[in-house]
Design a protein around this motif. Structure first.
Motif, PDB file in Angstrom:
ATOM      1  N   GLY A 157       4.592  13.828 -22.617  1.00 14.55           N
ATOM      2  CA  GLY A 157       3.708  12.664 -22.533  1.00 14.55           C
ATOM      3  C   GLY A 157       4.458  11.414 -22.124  1.00 14.55           C
ATOM      4  N   GLY A 158       3.782  10.281 -22.142  1.00 12.89           N
ATOM      5  CA  GLY A 158       4.395   9.031 -21.723  1.00 12.89           C
ATOM      6  C   GLY A 158       5.592   8.651 -22.568  1.00 12.89           C
ATOM      7  N   ILE A 159       5.442   8.704 -23.894  1.00 12.08           N
ATOM      8  CA  ILE A 159       6.560   8.388 -24.780  1.00 12.08           C
ATOM      9  C   ILE A 159       7.668   9.418 -24.617  1.00 12.08           C
ATOM     10  CG2 ILE A 159       7.274   8.349 -27.205  1.00 12.08           C
ATOM     11  CD1 ILE A 159       5.907   5.805 -26.498  1.00 12.08           C
ATOM     12  N   GLY A 160       7.318  10.685 -24.572  1.00 13.00           N
ATOM     13  CA  GLY A 160       8.311  11.741 -24.495  1.00 13.00           C
ATOM     14  C   GLY A 160       9.132  11.688 -23.217  1.00 13.00           C
ATOM     15  N   THR A 161       8.463  11.497 -22.077  1.00 15.25           N
ATOM     16  CA  THR A 161       9.193  11.455 -20.813  1.00 15.25           C
ATOM     17  C   THR A 161      10.162  10.277 -20.780  1.00 15.25           C
ATOM     18  OG1 THR A 161       7.373  10.235 -19.761  1.00 15.25           O
ATOM     19  CG2 THR A 161       7.379  12.623 -19.513  1.00 15.25           C
ATOM     20  N   THR A 162       9.742   9.164 -21.365  1.00 18.10           N
ATOM     21  CA  THR A 162      10.612   7.995 -21.422  1.00 18.10           C
ATOM     22  C   THR A 162      11.794   8.243 -22.347  1.00 18.10           C
ATOM     23  OG1 THR A 162       8.706   6.545 -21.026  1.00 18.10           O
ATOM     24  CG2 THR A 162      10.688   5.517 -21.920  1.00 18.10           C
ATOM     25  N   ALA A 163      11.535   8.828 -23.514  1.00 22.58           N
ATOM     26  CA  ALA A 163      12.602   9.087 -24.476  1.00 22.58           C
ATOM     27  C   ALA A 163      13.635  10.059 -23.917  1.00 22.58           C
ATOM     28  CB  ALA A 163      12.014   9.626 -25.779  1.00 22.58           C
ATOM     29  N   ILE A 164      13.181  11.113 -23.264  1.00 23.94           N
ATOM     30  CA  ILE A 164      14.112  12.078 -22.678  1.00 23.94           C
ATOM     31  C   ILE A 164      15.031  11.382 -21.677  1.00 23.94           C
ATOM     32  CG2 ILE A 164      14.305  14.055 -21.110  1.00 23.94           C
ATOM     33  CD1 ILE A 164      11.695  15.120 -22.391  1.00 23.94           C
ATOM     34  N   GLN A 165      14.438  10.611 -20.779  1.00 24.38           N
ATOM     35  CA  GLN A 165      15.227  10.003 -19.709  1.00 24.38           C
ATOM     36  C   GLN A 165      16.184   8.925 -20.229  1.00 24.38           C
ATOM     37  OE1 GLN A 165      13.215   9.798 -15.619  1.00 24.38           O
ATOM     38  NE2 GLN A 165      11.559   9.377 -17.046  1.00 24.38           N
ATOM     39  N   LEU A 166      15.732   8.106 -21.159  1.00 22.00           N
ATOM     40  CA  LEU A 166      16.615   7.051 -21.674  1.00 22.00           C
ATOM     41  C   LEU A 166      17.736   7.646 -22.519  1.00 22.00           C
ATOM     42  CD1 LEU A 166      14.226   4.082 -22.562  1.00 22.00           C
ATOM     43  CD2 LEU A 166      15.481   4.535 -20.452  1.00 22.00           C
ATOM     44  N   ALA A 167      17.432   8.676 -23.293  1.00 22.08           N
ATOM     45  CA  ALA A 167      18.477   9.311 -24.094  1.00 22.08           C
ATOM     46  C   ALA A 167      19.540   9.926 -23.192  1.00 22.08           C
ATOM     47  CB  ALA A 167      17.869  10.371 -25.014  1.00 22.08           C
ATOM     48  N   LYS A 168      19.119  10.594 -22.127  1.00 21.38           N
ATOM     49  CA  LYS A 168      20.082  11.177 -21.197  1.00 21.38           C
ATOM     50  C   LYS A 168      20.851  10.090 -20.452  1.00 21.38           C
ATOM     51  CE  LYS A 168      20.898  14.765 -20.579  1.00 21.38           C
ATOM     52  NZ  LYS A 168      21.872  15.617 -21.306  1.00 21.38           N
ATOM     53  N   LEU A 169      20.187   8.998 -20.141  1.00 18.88           N
ATOM     54  CA  LEU A 169      20.834   7.888 -19.452  1.00 18.88           C
ATOM     55  C   LEU A 169      22.038   7.382 -20.231  1.00 18.88           C
ATOM     56  CD1 LEU A 169      20.592   5.855 -17.033  1.00 18.88           C
ATOM     57  CD2 LEU A 169      19.236   4.418 -18.574  1.00 18.88           C
ATOM     58  N   PHE A 170      21.920   7.388 -21.560  1.00 19.99           N
ATOM     59  CA  PHE A 170      22.998   6.883 -22.399  1.00 19.99           C
ATOM     60  C   PHE A 170      23.887   7.987 -22.972  1.00 19.99           C
ATOM     61  CE2 PHE A 170      20.115   3.255 -22.319  1.00 19.99           C
ATOM     62  CZ  PHE A 170      21.015   2.237 -22.051  1.00 19.99           C
ATOM     63  N   GLY A 171      23.778   9.189 -22.387  1.00 21.85           N
ATOM     64  CA  GLY A 171      24.744  10.229 -22.725  1.00 21.85           C
ATOM     65  C   GLY A 171      24.473  11.033 -23.970  1.00 21.85           C
ATOM     66  N   SER A 172      23.203  11.145 -24.361  1.00 23.85           N
ATOM     67  CA  SER A 172      22.868  11.948 -25.540  1.00 23.85           C
ATOM     68  C   SER A 172      22.380  13.333 -25.125  1.00 23.85           C
ATOM     69  CB  SER A 172      21.793  11.241 -26.375  1.00 23.85           C
ATOM     70  OG  SER A 172      22.282  10.003 -26.855  1.00 23.85           O
ATOM     71  N   HIS A 173      22.401  14.247 -26.069  1.00 24.55           N
ATOM     72  CA  HIS A 173      21.909  15.607 -25.877  1.00 24.55           C
ATOM     73  C   HIS A 173      20.443  15.624 -26.322  1.00 24.55           C
ATOM     74  CE1 HIS A 173      22.669  19.959 -25.451  1.00 24.55           C
ATOM     75  NE2 HIS A 173      21.818  20.105 -26.458  1.00 24.55           N
ATOM     76  N   VAL A 174      19.558  16.229 -25.526  1.00 24.33           N
ATOM     77  CA  VAL A 174      18.118  16.151 -25.796  1.00 24.33           C
ATOM     78  C   VAL A 174      17.503  17.526 -25.965  1.00 24.33           C
ATOM     79  CG1 VAL A 174      15.871  15.365 -24.950  1.00 24.33           C
ATOM     80  CG2 VAL A 174      17.922  13.995 -24.491  1.00 24.33           C
ATOM     81  N   ILE A 175      16.778  17.682 -27.073  1.00 20.51           N
ATOM     82  CA  ILE A 175      15.913  18.838 -27.290  1.00 20.51           C
ATOM     83  C   ILE A 175      14.484  18.310 -27.350  1.00 20.51           C
ATOM     84  CG2 ILE A 175      15.327  20.777 -28.799  1.00 20.51           C
ATOM     85  CD1 ILE A 175      18.155  20.557 -29.980  1.00 20.51           C
ATOM     86  N   ALA A 176      13.576  18.920 -26.597  1.00 21.42           N
ATOM     87  CA  ALA A 176      12.190  18.470 -26.580  1.00 21.42           C
ATOM     88  C   ALA A 176      11.264  19.597 -27.002  1.00 21.42           C
ATOM     89  CB  ALA A 176      11.800  17.983 -25.186  1.00 21.42           C
ATOM     90  N   THR A 177      10.117  19.231 -27.575  1.00 20.80           N
ATOM     91  CA  THR A 177       9.056  20.203 -27.807  1.00 20.80           C
ATOM     92  C   THR A 177       7.868  19.837 -26.937  1.00 20.80           C
ATOM     93  OG1 THR A 177       8.007  18.972 -29.622  1.00 20.80           O
ATOM     94  CG2 THR A 177       9.770  20.513 -30.212  1.00 20.80           C
ATOM     95  N   ALA A 178       7.121  20.850 -26.518  1.00 21.10           N
ATOM     96  CA  ALA A 178       5.910  20.640 -25.713  1.00 21.10           C
ATOM     97  C   ALA A 178       5.010  21.847 -25.903  1.00 21.10           C
ATOM     98  CB  ALA A 178       6.262  20.438 -24.242  1.00 21.10           C
ATOM     99  N   GLY A 179       3.746  21.742 -25.437  1.00 18.80           N
ATOM    100  CA  GLY A 179       2.743  22.733 -25.799  1.00 18.80           C
ATOM    101  C   GLY A 179       2.500  23.868 -24.832  1.00 18.80           C
ATOM    102  N   THR A 180       3.205  23.900 -23.682  1.00 19.21           N
ATOM    103  CA  THR A 180       3.047  25.004 -22.731  1.00 19.21           C
ATOM    104  C   THR A 180       4.378  25.276 -22.042  1.00 19.21           C
ATOM    105  OG1 THR A 180       2.501  23.636 -20.799  1.00 19.21           O
ATOM    106  CG2 THR A 180       0.655  24.302 -22.219  1.00 19.21           C
ATOM    107  N   VAL A 181       4.464  26.436 -21.417  1.00 13.53           N
ATOM    108  CA  VAL A 181       5.660  26.776 -20.644  1.00 13.53           C
ATOM    109  C   VAL A 181       5.866  25.763 -19.530  1.00 13.53           C
ATOM    110  CG1 VAL A 181       6.663  28.489 -19.083  1.00 13.53           C
ATOM    111  CG2 VAL A 181       5.525  29.231 -21.189  1.00 13.53           C
ATOM    112  N   GLU A 182       4.757  25.378 -18.876  1.00 14.06           N
ATOM    113  CA  GLU A 182       4.845  24.425 -17.769  1.00 14.06           C
ATOM    114  C   GLU A 182       5.346  23.064 -18.252  1.00 14.06           C
ATOM    115  OE1 GLU A 182       2.384  27.766 -16.834  1.00 14.06           O
ATOM    116  OE2 GLU A 182       2.165  26.308 -18.469  1.00 14.06           O
ATOM    117  N   LYS A 183       4.865  22.614 -19.399  1.00 17.13           N
ATOM    118  CA  LYS A 183       5.313  21.334 -19.932  1.00 17.13           C
ATOM    119  C   LYS A 183       6.790  21.387 -20.317  1.00 17.13           C
ATOM    120  CE  LYS A 183       0.871  19.547 -21.598  1.00 17.13           C
ATOM    121  NZ  LYS A 183       0.098  19.079 -22.784  1.00 17.13           N
ATOM    122  N   CYS A 184       7.212  22.509 -20.851  1.00 21.78           N
ATOM    123  CA  CYS A 184       8.626  22.643 -21.186  1.00 21.78           C
ATOM    124  C   CYS A 184       9.487  22.578 -19.933  1.00 21.78           C
ATOM    125  CB  CYS A 184       8.866  23.959 -21.931  1.00 21.78           C
ATOM    126  SG  CYS A 184       8.254  23.965 -23.635  1.00 21.78           S
ATOM    127  N   ALA A 185       9.051  23.250 -18.867  1.00 20.38           N
ATOM    128  CA  ALA A 185       9.790  23.200 -17.606  1.00 20.38           C
ATOM    129  C   ALA A 185       9.849  21.774 -17.080  1.00 20.38           C
ATOM    130  CB  ALA A 185       9.135  24.132 -16.583  1.00 20.38           C
TER     131      ALA A 185
END
Length: 335
Positions: A157-185
Motif C-alpha cells: 500500500g501507500g504507507i508500505g511502499t514508502t516505508a520499504i523504499q525509505l528504509a532501503k535508502l538508509f541501508g536497512s534490511h526490510v521484510i514485508a508482508t502482503a496479501g497475495t503472491v503478486e503483491k509480495c513480488a
C-alpha cells in the motif's frame, strides 16, 4: 494576487456511510488566512483515513474543513498575511489537515514543499501524507538505523511502499508482508529483501526463520488486534513496535506484557493529522533536508498505481477499500 474564479468544485459526504455518500458540490473559493497559502490543486492523494472520515470514524480536527483529502499538489495562487508574495506561482506538494479533494485548497505555508525534480504534479500529490507519516514514525519514533531490520506490514500500500523504499535508502534490511503472491513480488521490486504472503504463510514463523530467531529491530504496523502480541514476539532486544493504525481494532482481550521487560521493548505510535502545525513543520524541514535530495535524484519515489478525475472520487474510494491497489491512488482536477 492572481485573478481567481469565485466558485470551485469539491467533494463532500452526504452523511456517514459507504462510497455512495460521496458527491460533488460547488462552493466559494476559500481565501488564505495568516501564514496560509491557496493552492490551485492539480492532484490530491487518496488515503485510508479519507475512507475512515467518510465512514464517520475519523473527523477532521477542530477548525478544519469537512472536505476529505490530506495531501495535494498544485500551484500557489494566493498568499495570506506573513507569507512572502514571491511564493506566488510556486509548484508545491503540501500536507493539509483536510480539504484536499477540491479545485483549490488552503495549506500552511510551512507544509508546502517543492515538487521534486523530474516528478509531475500527479506524482508529487502522492508524497506528503505517506512520507510525513513514515519518516516521522519509522526514523524519529522507531529510531531505525542502517543495518537494522524492519518488518513492514501491508507492504504493497501507500504507507508500505514508502516505508520499504525509505528504509532501503538508509541501508536497512526490510521484510514485508502482503496479501497475495503478486503483491509480495511487487514489494521485492521496491527493495524488500523478503516478502511474506500472510494469507498462505505464518508470518511469525517465517520472520523467526529469516532472522534465525533473533527478531527484528522495528515493526511498522497498521493492523493491531491479534497482530500486537505477534509483533511483540518478533521484536529482538531493544526492539520498537510503531503502531500507526488499528485496522483490526485497538483492543485485545488478553495480552502478555512480559516481553516488554525481558527484551526491553518500546511501543510507540502516532497520527499525523492531529499534530500541531509547528510539529508538522519540523517534520517538513527534516524531510526537505534528508529525503528531498534523494527524491530529486530519482530515488525512493512515490508509486502511483491509479488516477481518477475528481468527480470519480467514489470509484477511487471503492478501489482503496478493495485492497487491490499497489501503491497510491490519486484524484486529478483536470487542470
Amino acid at each position: 494576487m492572481l485573478a481567481l474564479p469565485k466558485l470551485m468544485r469539491e467533494i463532500a459526504f452526504d452523511g456517514a456511510g459507504g462510497p455512495d455518500v460521496i458527491r460533488v458540490r460547488e462552493v466559494s473559493v476559500p481565501a488564505p488566512g495568516p501564514g496560509k497559502v491557496l493552492i490551485e490543486v492539480v492532484a490530491a492523494g487518496v488515503n485510508k483515513p479519507d475512507c475512515f472520515q467518510r465512514q464517520g470514524h475519523y473527523p477532521p480536527p477542530p477548525g478544519e474543513s469537512d472536505v476529505p483529502g490530506l495531501e495535494v499538489a498544485g500551484r500557489i495562487v494566493a498568499v495570506g498575511e506573513g507569507v512572502a508574495k514571491s511564493r506566488l506561482g510556486e509548484n508545491v506538494c503540501a500536507l493539509v489537515g483536510s480539504g484536499g479533494y477540491a479545485e483549490y485548497a488552503v495549506a500552511d505555508g510551512r507544509l508546502c514543499l517543492p515538487v521534486p525534480r523530474g516528478l509531475n504534479l500527479t506524482e508529487a500529490a502522492a508524497i506528503p501524507e505517506t512520507y510525513f507519516t513514515v519518516f516521522d514514525n519509522v526514523f524519529t519514533r522507531g529510531r531505525l538505523k542502517p543495518g537494522e531490520t524492519i518488518l513492514v506490514h501491508g507492504g504493497s500500500g501507500g504507507i508500505g511502499t514508502t516505508a520499504i523504499q525509505l528504509a532501503k535508502l538508509f541501508g536497512s534490511h526490510v521484510i514485508a508482508t502482503a496479501g497475495t503472491v503478486e503483491k509480495c513480488a511487487f514489494c521485492r521490486t521496491l527493495g524488500a529483501d523478503h516478502a511474506i504472503d500472510y494469507k498462505t504463510h505464518d508470518f511469525v514463523a517465517e520472520v523467526k526463520a529469516l532472522t534465525t530467531k533473533r527478531g527484528v529491530d522495528v515493526i511498522l504496523d497498521t493492523v493491531g488486534g491479534a497482530y500486537i502480541q505477534k509483533n511483540l514476539s518478533l521484536l529482538g532486544l531493544e526492539g520498537r513496535l510503531v503502531q500507526i493504525a488499528f485496522l483490526q481494532g485497538s483492543r485485545v482481550e488478553s495480552f502478555d506484557f512480559m516481553p516488554l521487560m525481558l527484551k526491553r521493548l518500546t511501543i510507540t505510535g502516532s497520527t499525523m493529522r492531529a499534530r500541531s502545525i509547528e510539529q508538522k513543520a519540523e517534520v517538513a524541514r527534516a524531510l526537505h533536508d534528508k529525503i528531498w535530495p534523494s527524491l530529486d535524484r530519482g530515488k525512493a519515489l512515490p508509486v502511483v498505481q491509479a488516477t481518477f478525475p475528481l468527480e470519480d472520487a467514489r470509484a477511487a474510494h471503492e478501489l482503496m477499500e478493495s485492497s487491490r491497489h499497489l501503491g497510491k491512488i490519486v484524484l486529478e482536477t483536470g487542470e
